[in-house]
Design a protein around this motif. Structure first.
Motif, PDB file in Angstrom:
ATOM      1  N   SER A  94       0.847  -1.194   0.000  1.00  0.00           N
ATOM      2  CA  SER A  94       0.000   0.000   0.000  1.00  0.00           C
ATOM      3  C   SER A  94       0.881   1.241   0.000  1.00  0.00           C
ATOM      4  O   SER A  94       2.034   1.216   0.448  1.00  0.00           O
ATOM      5  CB  SER A  94      -0.921   0.014   1.229  1.00  0.00           C
ATOM      6  N   TYR A  95       0.326   2.320  -0.508  1.00  0.00           N
ATOM      7  CA  TYR A  95       0.978   3.625  -0.434  1.00  0.00           C
ATOM      8  C   TYR A  95      -0.130   4.677  -0.438  1.00  0.00           C
ATOM      9  O   TYR A  95      -0.543   5.173  -1.486  1.00  0.00           O
ATOM     10  CB  TYR A  95       1.952   3.842  -1.594  1.00  0.00           C
ATOM     11  N   PRO A  96      -0.640   5.004   0.756  1.00  0.00           N
ATOM     12  CA  PRO A  96      -1.841   5.841   0.853  1.00  0.00           C
ATOM     13  C   PRO A  96      -1.591   7.340   0.803  1.00  0.00           C
ATOM     14  O   PRO A  96      -2.305   8.120   1.441  1.00  0.00           O
ATOM     15  CB  PRO A  96      -2.408   5.422   2.217  1.00  0.00           C
ATOM     16  N   ALA A  97      -0.604   7.787   0.058  1.00  0.00           N
ATOM     17  CA  ALA A  97      -0.366   9.226  -0.084  1.00  0.00           C
ATOM     18  C   ALA A  97      -1.547   9.871  -0.803  1.00  0.00           C
ATOM     19  O   ALA A  97      -2.207   9.245  -1.642  1.00  0.00           O
ATOM     20  CB  ALA A  97       0.925   9.483  -0.860  1.00  0.00           C
ATOM     21  N   PRO A  98      -1.823  11.127  -0.506  1.00  0.00           N
ATOM     22  CA  PRO A  98      -2.919  11.813  -1.210  1.00  0.00           C
ATOM     23  C   PRO A  98      -2.535  12.167  -2.632  1.00  0.00           C
ATOM     24  O   PRO A  98      -1.351  12.355  -2.952  1.00  0.00           O
ATOM     25  CB  PRO A  98      -3.130  13.078  -0.371  1.00  0.00           C
ATOM     26  N   GLY A  99      -3.528  12.235  -3.487  1.00  0.00           N
ATOM     27  CA  GLY A  99      -3.303  12.777  -4.815  1.00  0.00           C
ATOM     28  C   GLY A  99      -3.145  14.288  -4.739  1.00  0.00           C
ATOM     29  O   GLY A  99      -3.151  14.873  -3.651  1.00  0.00           O
ATOM     30  N   ALA A 100      -3.009  14.923  -5.883  1.00  0.00           N
ATOM     31  CA  ALA A 100      -2.763  16.367  -5.903  1.00  0.00           C
ATOM     32  C   ALA A 100      -3.592  17.036  -6.992  1.00  0.00           C
ATOM     33  O   ALA A 100      -3.057  17.524  -7.991  1.00  0.00           O
ATOM     34  CB  ALA A 100      -1.274  16.630  -6.118  1.00  0.00           C
ATOM     35  N   PRO A 101      -4.920  17.092  -6.811  1.00  0.00           N
ATOM     36  CA  PRO A 101      -5.781  17.700  -7.845  1.00  0.00           C
ATOM     37  C   PRO A 101      -5.435  19.158  -8.135  1.00  0.00           C
ATOM     38  O   PRO A 101      -5.512  19.596  -9.294  1.00  0.00           O
ATOM     39  CB  PRO A 101      -7.185  17.571  -7.246  1.00  0.00           C
ATOM     40  N   GLU A 102      -5.045  19.916  -7.117  1.00  0.00           N
ATOM     41  CA  GLU A 102      -4.698  21.317  -7.362  1.00  0.00           C
ATOM     42  C   GLU A 102      -3.431  21.426  -8.206  1.00  0.00           C
ATOM     43  O   GLU A 102      -3.350  22.253  -9.129  1.00  0.00           O
ATOM     44  CB  GLU A 102      -4.517  22.053  -6.037  1.00  0.00           C
ATOM     45  N   LEU A 103      -2.447  20.584  -7.909  1.00  0.00           N
ATOM     46  CA  LEU A 103      -1.237  20.563  -8.719  1.00  0.00           C
ATOM     47  C   LEU A 103      -1.557  20.109 -10.136  1.00  0.00           C
ATOM     48  O   LEU A 103      -0.965  20.596 -11.106  1.00  0.00           O
ATOM     49  CB  LEU A 103      -0.183  19.655  -8.085  1.00  0.00           C
ATOM     50  N   SER A 104      -2.514  19.202 -10.275  1.00  0.00           N
ATOM     51  CA  SER A 104      -2.926  18.749 -11.597  1.00  0.00           C
ATOM     52  C   SER A 104      -3.399  19.931 -12.440  1.00  0.00           C
ATOM     53  O   SER A 104      -3.029  20.068 -13.611  1.00  0.00           O
ATOM     54  CB  SER A 104      -4.038  17.704 -11.480  1.00  0.00           C
ATOM     55  N   GLN A 105      -4.197  20.786 -11.846  1.00  0.00           N
ATOM     56  CA  GLN A 105      -4.671  21.970 -12.568  1.00  0.00           C
ATOM     57  C   GLN A 105      -3.517  22.893 -12.917  1.00  0.00           C
ATOM     58  O   GLN A 105      -3.469  23.473 -14.008  1.00  0.00           O
ATOM     59  CB  GLN A 105      -5.716  22.707 -11.726  1.00  0.00           C
ATOM     60  N   ARG A 106      -2.574  23.032 -12.003  1.00  0.00           N
ATOM     61  CA  ARG A 106      -1.422  23.912 -12.241  1.00  0.00           C
ATOM     62  C   ARG A 106      -0.562  23.362 -13.384  1.00  0.00           C
ATOM     63  O   ARG A 106      -0.067  24.126 -14.220  1.00  0.00           O
ATOM     64  CB  ARG A 106      -0.599  24.015 -10.955  1.00  0.00           C
ATOM     65  N   VAL A 107      -0.364  22.055 -13.421  1.00  0.00           N
ATOM     66  CA  VAL A 107       0.424  21.435 -14.484  1.00  0.00           C
ATOM     67  C   VAL A 107      -0.276  21.610 -15.833  1.00  0.00           C
ATOM     68  O   VAL A 107       0.354  21.956 -16.846  1.00  0.00           O
ATOM     69  CB  VAL A 107       0.667  19.944 -14.185  1.00  0.00           C
TER      70      VAL A 107
END
Length: 277
Positions: A94-107
Motif C-alpha cells: 500500500s501507499y496511501p499518499a494523497p493525490g494532488a488535484p490542485e497541482l494537476s490543474q497547475r500542471v
C-alpha cells in the motif's frame, strides 16, 4: 541544508532522475540478497538531501505513455500492480499518499501556456514506477503526489519541452522526479557482455547532464546517435520509455547543471541517478 530566504516562499526544489528498480524489488528477497540495498539506501536519503520538504511531488514514470501529456486528477489514487510473477505479498503493498488535484490543474495550465496538448485522467492510479520508489524514499506517504505521463511518440525533444514548461513549479516547492532506469535492455540484464555497454552509456549520461543547458539538451535530444552504439544497446528502439523521464527533469532543470549522485552495479550493469540543482 539550505532554507528559503523568505519564510513565505517555498524553497526551490531540484529535479531528480531516480532508478525505480525491478518490480517490487525493495520489498522482497532477491539473489544476491543485497542486490538492491544500495539503491534503497540512496532512495531513503533523498528527503535529507533536499533544501526543504517539498509541497508536493510531480513524478514522471516510465510505465505510463499517452498520446499527449496526461495528468492524474484523483484525491486518492489506487495502485496499479503492473508487474508479474512476483511473490503474492508484493501485490498487497500500500501507499496511501494523497493525490494532488490542485497541482494537476497547475500542471495543465503550465503545459497549455507552453502550447503543449494536455489531458487529464481522473480514473488512473499509480503504477509501480510511482509507488515503489516513493514507498522507500517517503515511507510516511504524507506528501501529495501527481503522476504525469510520457508521450507515446517517445520523441526525446518533446520530453525536454515538457520539462521546460514545468520548470516554474520548482519555485513553488514542487519536487519533479523522473522514475526510470538509466539502463533498460531486458535481454542485457545479468549478461556480462552488457557490463561495458552499460558503463559506457552511463559515462556518457554523466558527462552530458553536467554540460551547460543548451549543449546538454542538444545531446539529450539526439541521445540515440550522440551516445554511440551504447545508447541503443542500453535502450532498444521503441523501448526507451525508461530513459525519457530523464529528459523531462533535464528540461525542467533550466540552466542548473546536472550531476550523477548515485551509481551501482546491479545484474551486471550500471544504474545511476542524476540531480539538477
Amino acid at each position: 541544508m539550505n532554507t528559503a530566504t523568505d519564510s513565505t516562499k517555498p524553497a526551490r526544489q531540484p529535479t531528480l532522475f531516480i532508478p525505480h528498480g525491478a518490480g517490487p524489488c525493495f520489498f522482497m528477497g532477491w539473489n544476491p540478497a543485497d542486490a538492491w540495498d544500495r539503491t534503497a539506501a540512496f532512495l531513503r536519503g533523498i528527503p535529507a538531501s533536499l533544501p526543504a520538504m517539498p509541497k508536493a511531488i510531480l513524478l514522471v514514470s516510465g510505465h505510463w505513455l499517452a498520446p499527449q501529456a496526461t495528468v492524474g486528477a484523483t484525491d486518492r489514487p489506487e495502485l496499479i500492480f503492473d508487474y508479474h510473477g512476483f511473490p503474492p505479498h508484493t501485490y498487497e503493498l500500500s501507499y496511501p499518499a494523497p493525490g494532488a488535484p490542485e497541482l494537476s490543474q497547475r500542471v495543465q495550465q503550465a503545459l497549455a501556456q507552453a502550447g503543449l496538448p494536455v489531458a487529464q485522467d481522473a480514473a488512473r492510479g499509480w503504477d509501480h514506477g510511482v509507488f515503489i520508489p516513493l514507498k522507500v524514499a517517503f515511507p510516511d506517504a504524507e506528501l501529495p503526489v501527481l503522476q504525469l505521463s510520457l508521450l507515446q511518440s517517445l520523441d526525446a525533444a518533446e520530453h525536454l519541452r515538457l520539462g521546460q514548461a514545468l520548470a516554474p513549479l520548482r519555485d513553488e516547492g514542487v519536487l519533479i522526479v523522473g522514475s526510470g532506469m538509466s539502463y533498460h535492455n531486458m535481454r542485457g540484464y545479468g549478461d556480462a557482455r552488457s557490463t561495458p555497454v552499460a558503463a559506457e552509456f552511463d559515462r556518457w549520461l554523466g558527462e552530458t547532464v553536467a554540460l551547460p543547458q543548451h549543449e546538454r539538451n542538444a545531446r539529450l535530444a539526439a541521445w540515440d546517435t550522440a551516445s554511440g552504439p551504447a545508447g541503443r544497446l542500453s535502450h532498444p528502439l521503441r523501448a526507451e520509455e525508461h530513459l525519457l523521464p530523464l529528459h523531462v527533469v533535464a528540461g525542467a532543470a533550466g540552466d542548473d547543471r546536472g550531476a550523477k549522485v548515485f551509481t551501482d552495479a546491479v545484474m551486471a550493469v550500471d544504474i545511476s541517478a542524476f540531480r539538477f540543482g
